[in-house]
Design a protein around this motif. Sequence first.
Motif, mmCIF file in Angstrom:
data_model
loop_
_atom_site.group_PDB
_atom_site.id
_atom_site.type_symbol
_atom_site.label_atom_id
_atom_site.label_comp_id
_atom_site.label_asym_id
_atom_site.label_seq_id
_atom_site.Cartn_x
_atom_site.Cartn_y
_atom_site.Cartn_z
ATOM 1 N N ALA A 54 9.881 7.249 24.620
ATOM 2 C CA ALA A 54 9.498 8.462 23.541
ATOM 3 C C ALA A 54 10.853 8.951 23.213
ATOM 4 O O ALA A 54 11.293 9.610 22.096
ATOM 5 N N GLY A 108 6.890 9.405 14.997
ATOM 6 C CA GLY A 108 7.163 8.668 16.328
ATOM 7 C C GLY A 108 8.635 8.696 16.882
ATOM 8 O O GLY A 108 9.003 7.835 17.656
ATOM 9 N N GLY A 122 10.085 10.972 18.334
ATOM 10 C CA GLY A 122 10.532 11.608 19.363
ATOM 11 C C GLY A 122 10.436 13.136 19.328
ATOM 12 O O GLY A 122 10.403 13.888 20.259
ATOM 13 N N LYS A 123 10.312 13.603 18.146
ATOM 14 C CA LYS A 123 10.117 15.186 18.117
ATOM 15 C C LYS A 123 9.453 16.135 18.843
ATOM 16 O O LYS A 123 9.742 16.845 19.460
ATOM 17 N N SER A 124 8.170 15.693 18.763
ATOM 18 C CA SER A 124 7.166 16.285 19.613
ATOM 19 C C SER A 124 7.281 16.339 20.972
ATOM 20 O O SER A 124 7.269 17.237 21.766
ATOM 21 N N THR A 125 7.729 15.111 21.631
ATOM 22 C CA THR A 125 8.177 14.904 22.892
ATOM 23 C C THR A 125 9.164 16.075 23.191
ATOM 24 O O THR A 125 9.139 16.584 24.273
#
Length: 261
Positions: A25, A46, A48-51
């Motif tokens: 991610a 998808g 990877g921003k929130s990760t």
Amino acid sequence: MSNEIIFDARSLTRAYGKGPRAVRALESVDLRVHRGERLGVVGESGSGKSTLIRLLAALDTPTSGTVTFEGRQVTGLKERDLGFLRRRVQIVFQDPRSSLDPRMKVRRIISEPLRSPLIRAELAQLDPDARVREMMEAVGLDYADADRYPHEFSGGQRQRIAIARALAPKPHVLIADEPVSALDVSVRAQVLNLLNDLVDAFGLTMIFVSHDLRVVRHVCSTAIVLQGGRVVEAGPTASLFSAPTQDYTRQLLAAVPSFRT
Ligand code: ADP
Ligand code: MG
């Protein structure tokens, strides 16, 4: 913004699962955020921003790499030792429908962070009811509505409640993860302008996540662009907007219908 680095992330990687099927991610992301900066984190769904922000806020642990906040390494600390970060880093999530407990009155929602033992140790002098009033007024809500439930408010008002809750414990950093994406187009600009004004008024550092580079440009001075968990472009938002060096960034600019703010 000052020269002081408030967040320092080194070689952050987060893989979900193991072996060849693992989803990477986030891959070797280096990031420095300065005090007072308004950093945008942009990328398609998808990417990877929130990760990334979950790792910064210590809501998740990296597979490898480290996060340092205000000079203290966060990675590897136990929850009971994270009080300094829990108060000072607050998050507003995308959808207030799921981020606000429907069974709690607004008064309780906004004062909840002040009651957490980790945070209370740092803010013993703050009177919860006075703070609820102050915060409701700061976000443009009527204190007379403090004993109502979230469903009695509109979507835009619910996001104002979430912002009030985030600001109640006097954070240093406000992280906003797609804070207007779930709202009616008609109220997005109001909520963005409110965030802008509050970040100014309280002298906050902001990390603002969006799939829409144009929204980020409205709010942020600098931005990073994520693609497949990697930073593919970084710099002042004005130059990302006027002279993107990556095709991917150009596609992000072209992809989403804009709205006037
Ligand atoms: P964004 O916020 O940019 O839409 P995310 O950080 O949510 O992206 O997700 C990045 C990638 O990691 C996606 O491929 C997503 O499916 C995957 N992912 C995120 N969370 C999990 C999880 N808990 N388990 C497995 N895969 C996940
Ligand atoms: Mg996300």
